[in-house]
Design a protein around this motif. Structure first.
Motif, PDB file in Angstrom:
ATOM      1  N   THR A 235       0.843  -1.191   0.000  1.00 16.57           N
ATOM      2  CA  THR A 235       0.000   0.000   0.000  1.00 16.57           C
ATOM      3  C   THR A 235       0.878   1.241   0.000  1.00 16.57           C
ATOM      4  O   THR A 235       2.100   1.171   0.131  1.00 16.57           O
ATOM      5  CB  THR A 235      -0.939  -0.001   1.209  1.00 16.57           C
ATOM      6  OG1 THR A 235      -1.885   1.043   1.075  1.00 16.57           O
ATOM      7  CG2 THR A 235      -0.167   0.182   2.504  1.00 16.57           C
ATOM      8  N   TYR A 236       0.235   2.390  -0.129  1.00 19.79           N
ATOM      9  CA  TYR A 236       0.963   3.645  -0.281  1.00 19.79           C
ATOM     10  C   TYR A 236       0.523   4.654   0.770  1.00 19.79           C
ATOM     11  O   TYR A 236      -0.650   4.711   1.134  1.00 19.79           O
ATOM     12  CB  TYR A 236       0.745   4.229  -1.678  1.00 19.79           C
ATOM     13  CG  TYR A 236       1.092   3.267  -2.793  1.00 19.79           C
ATOM     14  CD1 TYR A 236       2.417   3.045  -3.155  1.00 19.79           C
ATOM     15  CD2 TYR A 236       0.088   2.571  -3.466  1.00 19.79           C
ATOM     16  CE1 TYR A 236       2.736   2.147  -4.161  1.00 19.79           C
ATOM     17  CE2 TYR A 236       0.398   1.673  -4.471  1.00 19.79           C
ATOM     18  CZ  TYR A 236       1.728   1.454  -4.823  1.00 19.79           C
ATOM     19  OH  TYR A 236       2.030   0.572  -5.806  1.00 19.79           O
TER      20      TYR A 236
ATOM     21  N   TYR B 171       0.581   8.702   1.439  1.00 24.44           N
ATOM     22  CA  TYR B 171       0.793  10.043   0.871  1.00 24.44           C
ATOM     23  C   TYR B 171       0.873  11.060   2.007  1.00 24.44           C
ATOM     24  O   TYR B 171       0.076  11.017   2.944  1.00 24.44           O
ATOM     25  CB  TYR B 171      -0.351  10.418  -0.072  1.00 24.44           C
ATOM     26  CG  TYR B 171      -0.303  11.868  -0.524  1.00 24.44           C
ATOM     27  CD1 TYR B 171       0.502  12.257  -1.586  1.00 24.44           C
ATOM     28  CD2 TYR B 171      -1.051  12.847   0.134  1.00 24.44           C
ATOM     29  CE1 TYR B 171       0.560  13.585  -1.990  1.00 24.44           C
ATOM     30  CE2 TYR B 171      -1.006  14.168  -0.262  1.00 24.44           C
ATOM     31  CZ  TYR B 171      -0.195  14.539  -1.325  1.00 24.44           C
ATOM     32  OH  TYR B 171      -0.132  15.851  -1.715  1.00 24.44           O
TER      33      TYR B 171
ATOM     34  N   TYR C   9      -2.291  10.414   4.402  1.00 24.01           N
ATOM     35  CA  TYR C   9      -3.328   9.477   3.946  1.00 24.01           C
ATOM     36  C   TYR C   9      -2.668   8.153   3.586  1.00 24.01           C
ATOM     37  O   TYR C   9      -1.612   8.113   2.925  1.00 24.01           O
ATOM     38  CB  TYR C   9      -4.058  10.040   2.726  1.00 24.01           C
ATOM     39  CG  TYR C   9      -4.959   9.042   2.032  1.00 24.01           C
ATOM     40  CD1 TYR C   9      -6.237   8.766   2.524  1.00 24.01           C
ATOM     41  CD2 TYR C   9      -4.534   8.355   0.894  1.00 24.01           C
ATOM     42  CE1 TYR C   9      -7.064   7.839   1.896  1.00 24.01           C
ATOM     43  CE2 TYR C   9      -5.355   7.442   0.255  1.00 24.01           C
ATOM     44  CZ  TYR C   9      -6.623   7.179   0.766  1.00 24.01           C
ATOM     45  OH  TYR C   9      -7.441   6.257   0.145  1.00 24.01           O
TER      46      TYR C   9
ATOM     47  N   ALA D 103      -3.624   4.513   1.752  1.00 23.24           N
ATOM     48  CA  ALA D 103      -4.616   3.812   0.940  1.00 23.24           C
ATOM     49  C   ALA D 103      -4.976   2.480   1.590  1.00 23.24           C
ATOM     50  O   ALA D 103      -4.097   1.695   1.956  1.00 23.24           O
ATOM     51  CB  ALA D 103      -4.075   3.582  -0.472  1.00 23.24           C
ATOM     52  N   ASP D 104      -6.251   2.234   1.745  1.00 19.56           N
ATOM     53  CA  ASP D 104      -6.735   1.000   2.359  1.00 19.56           C
ATOM     54  C   ASP D 104      -6.890  -0.078   1.292  1.00 19.56           C
ATOM     55  O   ASP D 104      -7.658   0.072   0.346  1.00 19.56           O
ATOM     56  CB  ASP D 104      -8.075   1.258   3.055  1.00 19.56           C
ATOM     57  CG  ASP D 104      -8.559   0.050   3.857  1.00 19.56           C
ATOM     58  OD1 ASP D 104      -7.820  -0.946   3.904  1.00 19.56           O
ATOM     59  OD2 ASP D 104      -9.668   0.124   4.417  1.00 19.56           O
ATOM     60  N   GLN D 105      -6.147  -1.167   1.462  1.00 15.21           N
ATOM     61  CA  GLN D 105      -6.182  -2.250   0.474  1.00 15.21           C
ATOM     62  C   GLN D 105      -7.180  -3.359   0.830  1.00 15.21           C
ATOM     63  O   GLN D 105      -7.172  -4.419   0.203  1.00 15.21           O
ATOM     64  CB  GLN D 105      -4.769  -2.855   0.349  1.00 15.21           C
ATOM     65  CG  GLN D 105      -3.708  -1.868  -0.106  1.00 15.21           C
ATOM     66  CD  GLN D 105      -3.953  -1.362  -1.503  1.00 15.21           C
ATOM     67  OE1 GLN D 105      -4.590  -2.025  -2.316  1.00 15.21           O
ATOM     68  NE2 GLN D 105      -3.453  -0.164  -1.800  1.00 15.21           N
TER      69      GLN D 105
ATOM     70  N   THR E 289      -5.261  -0.393   9.789  1.00 14.52           N
ATOM     71  CA  THR E 289      -4.510   0.665   9.108  1.00 14.52           C
ATOM     72  C   THR E 289      -3.814   1.624  10.069  1.00 14.52           C
ATOM     73  O   THR E 289      -2.841   2.269   9.689  1.00 14.52           O
ATOM     74  CB  THR E 289      -5.446   1.464   8.187  1.00 14.52           C
ATOM     75  OG1 THR E 289      -6.553   1.966   8.959  1.00 14.52           O
ATOM     76  CG2 THR E 289      -5.978   0.584   7.069  1.00 14.52           C
TER      77      THR E 289
ATOM     78  N   ASP F 268      -2.164   4.414  -8.393  1.00 16.15           N
ATOM     79  CA  ASP F 268      -3.288   4.230  -7.475  1.00 16.15           C
ATOM     80  C   ASP F 268      -4.117   5.514  -7.465  1.00 16.15           C
ATOM     81  O   ASP F 268      -3.676   6.565  -6.991  1.00 16.15           O
ATOM     82  CB  ASP F 268      -2.761   3.916  -6.074  1.00 16.15           C
ATOM     83  CG  ASP F 268      -3.866   3.463  -5.119  1.00 16.15           C
ATOM     84  OD1 ASP F 268      -4.997   3.967  -5.250  1.00 16.15           O
ATOM     85  OD2 ASP F 268      -3.596   2.622  -4.238  1.00 16.15           O
TER      86      ASP F 268
ATOM     87  N   ALA G  52      -6.554   6.448  -5.689  1.00 19.02           N
ATOM     88  CA  ALA G  52      -6.844   6.975  -4.358  1.00 19.02           C
ATOM     89  C   ALA G  52      -5.773   7.954  -3.902  1.00 19.02           C
ATOM     90  O   ALA G  52      -6.069   8.936  -3.203  1.00 19.02           O
ATOM     91  CB  ALA G  52      -6.978   5.841  -3.349  1.00 19.02           C
ATOM     92  N   ILE G  53      -4.533   7.728  -4.311  1.00 17.32           N
ATOM     93  CA  ILE G  53      -3.445   8.642  -3.957  1.00 17.32           C
ATOM     94  C   ILE G  53      -3.597   9.952  -4.704  1.00 17.32           C
ATOM     95  O   ILE G  53      -3.390  11.048  -4.152  1.00 17.32           O
ATOM     96  CB  ILE G  53      -2.080   7.999  -4.243  1.00 17.32           C
ATOM     97  CG1 ILE G  53      -1.871   6.777  -3.336  1.00 17.32           C
ATOM     98  CG2 ILE G  53      -0.955   8.997  -4.065  1.00 17.32           C
ATOM     99  CD1 ILE G  53      -1.809   7.100  -1.866  1.00 17.32           C
TER     100      ILE G  53
END
Length: 358
Positions: A98-99, A101, A248, A250-252, A258, A285, A287-288
């Motif tokens: 996941t990422y 930001y 933030y 990102a929820d996988q 999280t 992604d 969401a990012i």
């Protein structure tokens, strides 16, 4: 002519050595919090979005790393047996990389506060000496970027001298212990003059002793003006540099909590630092990208009107997350390995023992 103790005390009340100047307040009214910067200090944003590399090769962790991390996890728990971690049979390793930001907006805000302090003989910068500058016209050296700092500056030409109203400009007040009488009750004998059948040696039978607070003078230095009799009034400029952070992750939808990502070390994939950043638009992604757009807009609305935005920095980090499914003694379990430092989260562990420390 003999003087009474009260007359002696009155004669010993010494006024301020400096001449008492009851100047008018400088023409600078009120206090201001987060004063808006002038229009020419409002930053503009770049016109081009950052270009982001998209061909990353993200390796998954091996079974060896997953097992070693689980063994270290079990060893860190006083009641966990290492046997499941050593003897388990892997069934599946699922990568949920996941990422994270983060947008950092380094701002400078300015406020003015009316201050009063005892006058200690310093040169007084009266408002008649010059034109009072506007808060944002005062030049202040900017500290290290992205570090919270506060600096307090006495604004030029805003000082005035006033007499202390608490002590009537005399610098001293009646002693609160003896109420100006120069003597206090003897605590050794309870103000009886005697201890049993013996005369009190502390007060010699007088039931009172010289006041220990004022030393028999009857007055003490005024706390409000520190015995000076005069107060210096001025306007203080408070400059605050603050690193405002939006984050933030990102929820996988992996089932992993999280909130644990906050303590995880990530691998930095992208850094963009400039006066005002442009939102990320080309990250794989979506969401990012959306988080970046919301963060940049939110920070601009929140800070541009009340602060000076000096610098912005946005980063994207990869946080490794692997769900490990395994079998031990005929039953299936799972745990997670996350972050560059291979931390472990396991909701259930197969073998625990009850330890009692005596």
């Amino acid at each position: 002519m003999n003087q009474t103790p009260s007359q002696v005390n009155m004669d010993q009340t010494i006024g301020p050595s400096a001449p008492l100047l009851c100047d008018t307040d400088p023409p600078y009214e009120g206090e201001g919090r987060n004063l808006p910067p002038p229009p020419d200090m409002v930053p503009g944003r770049g016109t081009e979005p950052p270009v982001i590399q998209t061909n990353w090769n993200i390796p998954a962790i091996s079974e060896g790393i997953a097992r070693e991390a689980f063994i270290e996890y079990a060893a860190s728990k006083c009641c966990y047996s290492k046997a499941p971690a050593k003897e388990m049979v892997f069934q599946d390793l699922q990568s949920f990389n996941t990422y994270r930001y983060r947008l950092e907006t380094f701002t400078e805000s300015r406020s003015t506060v009316n201050k009063v302090e005892p006058y200690r003989g310093e040169v007084i910068d009266y408002h008649m000496n010059g034109v009072i500058p506007l808060p944002w016209d005062i030049r202040v050296e900017v500290p290290d970027m992205f570090k919270d700092t506060i600096k307090e500056i006495k604004m030029p030409y805003t000082s005035s001298l006033k007499g202390c109203s608490v002590c009537g400009c005399g610098g001293r007040r009646p002693c609160g212990t003896c109420n100006g009488s120069t003597r206090q009750r003897c605590l050794g004998c309870g103000a009886n003059g005697r201890i049993g059948t013996q005369r009190c040696s502390l007060c010699s039978g007088m039931s009172t002793i010289i006041c220990q607070t004022c030393g028999g003078i009857g007055t003490v230095a005024c706390r409000n003006c520190e015995g000076k009799g005069q107060l210096l009034s001025y306007v203080e400029l408070q400059v605050e540099w603050k690193n405002n952070i939006f984050e933030y992750v990102a929820d996988q939808k992996s089932g992993f909590p999280t909130e644990l990502f906050k303590s995880a070390d990530g691998e930095r994939l992208f850094v963009d630092e400039q006066h005002m950043v442009y939102p990320v638009v080309s990250f794989p992604d979506y969401a990012i990208n959306e988080a970046s757009r919301n963060a940049v807009e939110q920070h601009h609305v929140q800070f541009a009107s009340t602060s000076r935005i000096l610098r912005q920095r946005q980063t994207i980090e990869l946080i490794f997350l692997t769900r490990v499914e395994y079998e031990w003694r005929g039953k299936s379990y799972c745990y997670y390995v996350y972050g560059n430092d291979h931390q472990v989260y396991a909701e259930k562990y197969p073998r625990k023992c009850c330890c009692t420390i005596i």
